[in-house]
Design a protein around this motif. Structure first.
Motif, short mmCIF file in Angstrom:
data_model
loop_
_atom_site.label_atom_id
_atom_site.label_comp_id
_atom_site.label_asym_id
_atom_site.label_seq_id
_atom_site.Cartn_x
_atom_site.Cartn_y
_atom_site.Cartn_z
N LEU A 59 15.31 1.50 17.41
CA LEU A 59 14.58 1.84 16.19
C LEU A 59 15.38 1.37 14.99
CD1 LEU A 59 13.40 5.48 16.94
CD2 LEU A 59 12.07 3.37 17.12
N LYS A 60 14.71 0.73 14.07
CA LYS A 60 15.31 0.38 12.79
C LYS A 60 14.81 1.40 11.79
CE LYS A 60 16.43 -3.64 10.06
NZ LYS A 60 16.36 -5.10 10.02
N ILE A 61 15.73 1.95 11.00
CA ILE A 61 15.37 3.00 10.05
C ILE A 61 15.54 2.46 8.64
CG2 ILE A 61 15.92 5.32 9.25
CD1 ILE A 61 17.03 5.84 12.11
N PHE A 62 14.45 2.51 7.89
CA PHE A 62 14.45 2.03 6.51
C PHE A 62 14.45 3.23 5.57
CE2 PHE A 62 12.60 -1.40 8.91
CZ PHE A 62 13.14 -2.54 8.33
N PHE A 63 15.32 3.23 4.58
CA PHE A 63 15.31 4.25 3.53
C PHE A 63 14.31 3.80 2.47
CE2 PHE A 63 19.51 4.15 5.44
CZ PHE A 63 19.62 5.46 5.87
N ALA A 64 13.47 4.71 2.01
CA ALA A 64 12.40 4.33 1.09
C ALA A 64 12.12 5.48 0.13
CB ALA A 64 11.14 3.98 1.89
N GLU A 65 11.27 5.20 -0.86
CA GLU A 65 10.88 6.20 -1.84
C GLU A 65 9.39 6.07 -2.09
OE1 GLU A 65 11.46 6.56 -6.55
OE2 GLU A 65 13.33 6.62 -5.43
N TYR A 66 8.68 7.19 -2.08
CA TYR A 66 7.25 7.16 -2.34
C TYR A 66 6.98 6.85 -3.81
CZ TYR A 66 6.48 9.31 2.19
OH TYR A 66 6.44 9.57 3.54
N GLY A 67 6.01 5.96 -4.03
CA GLY A 67 5.59 5.61 -5.38
C GLY A 67 4.18 6.08 -5.65
N LEU A 71 0.77 7.46 -3.14
CA LEU A 71 0.09 8.75 -3.30
C LEU A 71 -1.41 8.57 -3.22
CD1 LEU A 71 1.95 10.57 -6.20
CD2 LEU A 71 1.88 11.23 -3.81
N GLU A 72 -1.91 7.59 -3.92
CA GLU A 72 -3.35 7.36 -3.97
C GLU A 72 -3.91 6.95 -2.62
OE1 GLU A 72 -3.88 4.59 -7.15
OE2 GLU A 72 -2.97 5.95 -8.61
N GLU A 73 -3.15 6.14 -1.88
CA GLU A 73 -3.61 5.64 -0.59
C GLU A 73 -3.53 6.67 0.52
OE1 GLU A 73 -1.40 2.15 0.39
OE2 GLU A 73 -1.77 1.24 -1.56
N SER A 74 -2.48 7.51 0.50
CA SER A 74 -2.17 8.34 1.65
C SER A 74 -2.51 9.82 1.50
CB SER A 74 -0.68 8.25 1.94
OG SER A 74 0.03 8.93 0.92
N GLY A 75 -2.63 10.28 0.27
CA GLY A 75 -2.80 11.71 0.06
C GLY A 75 -1.48 12.46 0.10
N HIS A 76 -0.36 11.74 0.16
CA HIS A 76 0.96 12.37 0.15
C HIS A 76 1.13 13.15 -1.15
CE1 HIS A 76 5.10 12.89 1.36
NE2 HIS A 76 5.49 12.51 0.17
N ASP A 77 1.95 14.19 -1.14
CA ASP A 77 2.04 15.10 -2.28
C ASP A 77 3.00 14.70 -3.39
OD1 ASP A 77 0.15 16.79 -1.23
OD2 ASP A 77 1.61 18.01 -0.18
N TYR A 78 4.00 13.88 -3.11
CA TYR A 78 5.03 13.61 -4.11
C TYR A 78 5.19 12.13 -4.40
CZ TYR A 78 6.43 18.33 -2.82
OH TYR A 78 6.44 19.67 -2.57
N GLY A 80 8.25 9.58 -5.93
CA GLY A 80 9.68 9.62 -6.21
C GLY A 80 10.48 10.35 -5.15
N GLN A 81 9.83 10.82 -4.08
CA GLN A 81 10.55 11.52 -3.02
C GLN A 81 11.04 10.50 -2.00
OE1 GLN A 81 8.44 14.68 -1.01
NE2 GLN A 81 10.36 15.69 -0.49
N LEU A 82 12.29 10.69 -1.55
CA LEU A 82 12.87 9.79 -0.56
C LEU A 82 12.29 10.05 0.81
CD1 LEU A 82 16.60 10.07 -1.67
CD2 LEU A 82 14.90 8.38 -2.36
N THR A 83 12.19 8.98 1.61
CA THR A 83 11.70 9.08 2.98
C THR A 83 12.42 8.05 3.84
OG1 THR A 83 9.71 9.18 4.35
CG2 THR A 83 9.78 7.45 2.66
N VAL A 84 12.19 8.12 5.14
CA VAL A 84 12.63 7.06 6.04
C VAL A 84 11.41 6.57 6.79
CG1 VAL A 84 15.00 7.87 6.32
CG2 VAL A 84 13.26 8.63 7.93
N VAL A 85 11.42 5.29 7.10
CA VAL A 85 10.36 4.66 7.85
C VAL A 85 10.99 4.14 9.14
CG1 VAL A 85 8.65 2.82 7.87
CG2 VAL A 85 9.14 4.04 5.74
#
Length: 116
Positions: A59-67, A71-78, A80-85
């Protein structure tokens, strides 16, 4: 890695990165606590690993940030919040197909299961 080492490393992250640029929720409320962990279920991990070579795969793990656009595409709540993909990968190669990528982990906060 020992549990105590994990506790030290995650504390470092929270001190140095976890209080960086704040996130905001859909209503515009500022969220100052950054992501502490992201949980992926076994099914998701096994699905990705099944796409890789038995000896060269991982598995390759990418560090990312929600923009805002996400939010508009996914319904995610935040924003600027950091995530990993997670991505299925052989020999550290980048993914080439959508099926190789997963970004469905449970973020903490808000979904926290412990104190580490």
């Amino acid at each position: 890695m020992k549990l105590e080492e994990l506790k030290k490393l995650t504390a470092n992250y929270r001190k140095e990165v976890g209080i960086g640029k704040p996130a905001t929720n859909r209503e515009g409320k500022v969220i100052t606590e950054q992501s502490r962990s992201i949980w992926f279920d076994r099914h998701t991990i096994e699905k990705l690993l099944a796409q890789t070579d038995e000896k060269k795969g991982g598995l390759k793990i990418f560090f990312a940030e929600y923009g805002n656009d996400y939010l508009e595409e996914s319904g995610h709540d935040y924003t600027g919040q950091l995530t990993v993909v997670l991505a299925a990968s052989n020999d550290n190669e980048d993914p080439t197909k959508d099926e190789q990528i997963e970004n469905g982990g449970q973020l903490c906060p808000p979904h926290c299961g412990g104190d580490i």
